[in-house]
Design a protein around this motif. Structure first.
Motif, PDB file in Angstrom:
ATOM      1  N   UNK A 208      10.413 -39.565 -12.729  1.00 24.11           N
ATOM      2  CA  UNK A 208      11.580 -39.181 -11.944  1.00 24.11           C
ATOM      3  C   UNK A 208      12.292 -38.014 -12.604  1.00 24.11           C
ATOM      4  N   UNK A 209      12.348 -36.895 -11.915  1.00 24.73           N
ATOM      5  CA  UNK A 209      13.154 -35.754 -12.339  1.00 24.73           C
ATOM      6  C   UNK A 209      14.338 -35.705 -11.381  1.00 24.73           C
ATOM      7  N   UNK A 210      15.518 -35.984 -11.907  1.00 21.45           N
ATOM      8  CA  UNK A 210      16.714 -36.110 -11.082  1.00 21.45           C
ATOM      9  C   UNK A 210      17.744 -35.096 -11.539  1.00 21.45           C
ATOM     10  N   UNK A 211      18.286 -34.351 -10.592  1.00 21.61           N
ATOM     11  CA  UNK A 211      19.326 -33.368 -10.890  1.00 21.61           C
ATOM     12  C   UNK A 211      20.523 -33.672 -10.001  1.00 21.61           C
ATOM     13  N   UNK A 212      21.680 -33.856 -10.643  1.00 23.91           N
ATOM     14  CA  UNK A 212      22.909 -34.161  -9.931  1.00 23.91           C
ATOM     15  C   UNK A 212      23.913 -33.047 -10.126  1.00 23.91           C
ATOM     16  N   UNK A 213      24.681 -32.776  -9.114  1.00 23.99           N
ATOM     17  CA  UNK A 213      25.856 -31.922  -9.283  1.00 23.99           C
ATOM     18  C   UNK A 213      26.898 -32.728 -10.051  1.00 23.99           C
ATOM     19  N   UNK A 214      27.699 -32.065 -10.884  1.00 21.75           N
ATOM     20  CA  UNK A 214      28.736 -32.770 -11.631  1.00 21.75           C
ATOM     21  C   UNK A 214      29.690 -33.508 -10.696  1.00 21.75           C
ATOM     22  N   UNK A 215      29.887 -32.999  -9.506  1.00 24.64           N
ATOM     23  CA  UNK A 215      30.782 -33.655  -8.543  1.00 24.64           C
ATOM     24  C   UNK A 215      30.340 -35.080  -8.229  1.00 24.64           C
ATOM     25  N   UNK A 216      29.029 -35.369  -8.312  1.00 28.04           N
ATOM     26  CA  UNK A 216      28.526 -36.723  -8.067  1.00 28.04           C
ATOM     27  C   UNK A 216      29.163 -37.706  -9.055  1.00 28.04           C
ATOM     28  N   UNK A 217      29.407 -37.230 -10.275  1.00 32.16           N
ATOM     29  CA  UNK A 217      29.996 -38.074 -11.310  1.00 32.16           C
ATOM     30  C   UNK A 217      31.476 -38.336 -11.057  1.00 32.16           C
ATOM     31  N   UNK A 218      32.092 -37.494 -10.261  1.00 29.00           N
ATOM     32  CA  UNK A 218      33.537 -37.554 -10.058  1.00 29.00           C
ATOM     33  C   UNK A 218      33.949 -38.179  -8.731  1.00 29.00           C
ATOM     34  N   UNK A 219      33.079 -38.103  -7.713  1.00 29.44           N
ATOM     35  CA  UNK A 219      33.406 -38.695  -6.412  1.00 29.44           C
ATOM     36  C   UNK A 219      33.321 -40.208  -6.524  1.00 29.44           C
ATOM     37  N   UNK A 220      34.395 -40.885  -6.193  1.00 27.90           N
ATOM     38  CA  UNK A 220      34.420 -42.336  -6.332  1.00 27.90           C
ATOM     39  C   UNK A 220      33.789 -43.016  -5.132  1.00 27.90           C
TER      40      UNK A 220
ATOM     41  N   UNK B 126      32.773 -37.799 -19.942  1.00 25.86           N
ATOM     42  CA  UNK B 126      34.038 -37.202 -19.493  1.00 25.86           C
ATOM     43  C   UNK B 126      34.468 -37.771 -18.145  1.00 25.86           C
ATOM     44  N   UNK B 127      33.495 -37.993 -17.262  1.00 29.52           N
ATOM     45  CA  UNK B 127      33.801 -38.575 -15.947  1.00 29.52           C
ATOM     46  C   UNK B 127      34.279 -40.021 -16.105  1.00 29.52           C
ATOM     47  N   UNK B 128      33.686 -40.753 -17.048  1.00 26.69           N
ATOM     48  CA  UNK B 128      34.136 -42.132 -17.316  1.00 26.69           C
ATOM     49  C   UNK B 128      35.573 -42.105 -17.810  1.00 26.69           C
ATOM     50  N   UNK B 129      35.858 -41.212 -18.765  1.00 28.78           N
ATOM     51  CA  UNK B 129      37.209 -41.113 -19.328  1.00 28.78           C
ATOM     52  C   UNK B 129      38.248 -40.764 -18.265  1.00 28.78           C
ATOM     53  N   UNK B 130      37.839 -39.997 -17.263  1.00 30.58           N
ATOM     54  CA  UNK B 130      38.767 -39.577 -16.206  1.00 30.58           C
ATOM     55  C   UNK B 130      39.112 -40.701 -15.240  1.00 30.58           C
ATOM     56  N   UNK B 131      38.417 -41.840 -15.336  1.00 30.90           N
ATOM     57  CA  UNK B 131      38.682 -42.967 -14.440  1.00 30.90           C
ATOM     58  C   UNK B 131      39.962 -43.700 -14.803  1.00 30.90           C
ATOM     59  N   UNK B 132      40.459 -43.513 -16.003  1.00 31.70           N
ATOM     60  CA  UNK B 132      41.674 -44.223 -16.443  1.00 31.70           C
ATOM     61  C   UNK B 132      42.871 -43.862 -15.599  1.00 31.70           C
TER      62      UNK B 132
ATOM     63  N   UNK C  13       3.790 -40.472  -7.491  1.00 32.05           N
ATOM     64  CA  UNK C  13       3.783 -40.424  -8.955  1.00 32.05           C
ATOM     65  C   UNK C  13       4.944 -39.596  -9.490  1.00 32.05           C
ATOM     66  N   UNK C  14       5.247 -38.472  -8.832  1.00 29.66           N
ATOM     67  CA  UNK C  14       6.308 -37.584  -9.313  1.00 29.66           C
ATOM     68  C   UNK C  14       7.385 -37.453  -8.243  1.00 29.66           C
ATOM     69  N   UNK C  15       8.581 -37.901  -8.586  1.00 30.88           N
ATOM     70  CA  UNK C  15       9.748 -37.791  -7.710  1.00 30.88           C
ATOM     71  C   UNK C  15      10.628 -36.669  -8.251  1.00 30.88           C
ATOM     72  N   UNK C  16      11.013 -35.754  -7.389  1.00 31.69           N
ATOM     73  CA  UNK C  16      11.979 -34.718  -7.762  1.00 31.69           C
ATOM     74  C   UNK C  16      13.140 -34.839  -6.787  1.00 31.69           C
ATOM     75  N   UNK C  17      14.319 -35.195  -7.309  1.00 29.66           N
ATOM     76  CA  UNK C  17      15.468 -35.455  -6.450  1.00 29.66           C
ATOM     77  C   UNK C  17      16.646 -34.604  -6.875  1.00 29.66           C
ATOM     78  N   UNK C  18      17.266 -33.965  -5.896  1.00 24.19           N
ATOM     79  CA  UNK C  18      18.504 -33.215  -6.091  1.00 24.19           C
ATOM     80  C   UNK C  18      19.587 -33.917  -5.287  1.00 24.19           C
ATOM     81  N   UNK C  19      20.710 -34.225  -5.935  1.00 22.31           N
ATOM     82  CA  UNK C  19      21.811 -34.905  -5.254  1.00 22.31           C
ATOM     83  C   UNK C  19      23.110 -34.144  -5.444  1.00 22.31           C
ATOM     84  N   UNK C  20      23.736 -33.826  -4.328  1.00 16.83           N
ATOM     85  CA  UNK C  20      25.025 -33.138  -4.358  1.00 16.83           C
ATOM     86  C   UNK C  20      26.161 -34.066  -3.955  1.00 16.83           C
ATOM     87  N   UNK C  21      25.840 -35.300  -3.533  1.00 17.39           N
ATOM     88  CA  UNK C  21      26.899 -36.150  -2.992  1.00 17.39           C
ATOM     89  C   UNK C  21      26.999 -37.533  -3.618  1.00 17.39           C
ATOM     90  N   UNK C  22      25.896 -38.193  -3.885  1.00 16.28           N
ATOM     91  CA  UNK C  22      25.931 -39.548  -4.447  1.00 16.28           C
ATOM     92  C   UNK C  22      24.861 -39.694  -5.524  1.00 16.28           C
TER      93      UNK C  22
END
Length: 198
Positions: free
Chosen positions: A87-99, A192-198, A28-37
């Motif tokens: 779903x409670x999901x926490x991402x490191x900002x780096x996840x948004x930047x790693x292609x 900001x991560x989307x904008x950095x893809x240019x 019922x309750x998912x708690x996910x921490x992601x540092x990579x993807x």
């Protein structure tokens, strides 16, 4: 329990993806921490394809990536949009930047994260690079209800069921959740991560 990837990926990745369905359906309750993807439950088709392709090639598994992607997306659609799951999901900002994949794949994935923030079942937080750390970055993990935690290592997944250890993962998740920003601040980091893809 330590489960080597080579053991569960021996016949490919599709069967592994399908094996998670009973756990996902009963949780019922998912708690996910992601540092990579990006967490699997919020991956787009293109992102999941690029990621699972790289995993398959690295671990030299039989090539059933397209079937594995379909199984992952089907499972995600079932649990994120149907039933009584949170779903409670926490991402490191780096996840948004790693292609993972090309710029178009990342733009689509980041756009989907923005959309997913509106799902009633999803709480998505992002830990900014500039956050004052009270908790160091660790391996990606998910806690399923309060019964089981699973950490993902390069060579294996570790299933934790000892109550005292599951509580440590819950405590770590709470610390990460306090470091994260939500709502407009999280959307700003994603944009900001989307904008950095240019």
């Amino acid at each position: 329990m330590y489960v080597a990837w080579r053991r569960v990926q021996r016949s490919g990745l599709k069967q592994l993806q399908e094996s998670y369905l009973p756990l996902y359906e009963r949780t019922r309750a998912f708690r996910t921490y992601c540092a990579n993807v990006v967490p699997g439950v919020l991956q787009t088709h293109a992102y999941a394809s690029a990621l699972l392709r790289s995993i398959s090639e690295f671990h030299e598994t039989p090539d059933d990536v397209s079937g594995a992607v379909e199984a992952r997306l089907d499972r995600s659609a079932r649990v994120v949009r149907e039933g009584n799951h949170r779903f409670a999901l926490v991402l490191e900002e780096s996840v948004l930047r790693h292609r993972v994949g090309d710029a178009q794949t990342m733009a689509g994935q980041l756009g989907y994260l923005l959309s997913a923030m509106a799902f009633p079942s999803v709480s998505l937080g992002v830990i900014p690079f500039a956050a004052e750390r009270r908790m160091w970055m660790i391996e990606t993990f998910t806690v399923y209800d309060e019964d089981q935690a699973e950490a993902e290592l390069l060579t294996a997944r570790v299933n934790v069921t000892a109550p005292s250890e599951v509580r440590q993962y819950l405590k770590a998740f709470a610390e990460f959740a306090r470091l994260a920003v939500y709502g407009a601040d999280a959307r700003s980091l994603i944009t900001s991560a989307v904008d950095a893809l240019d």
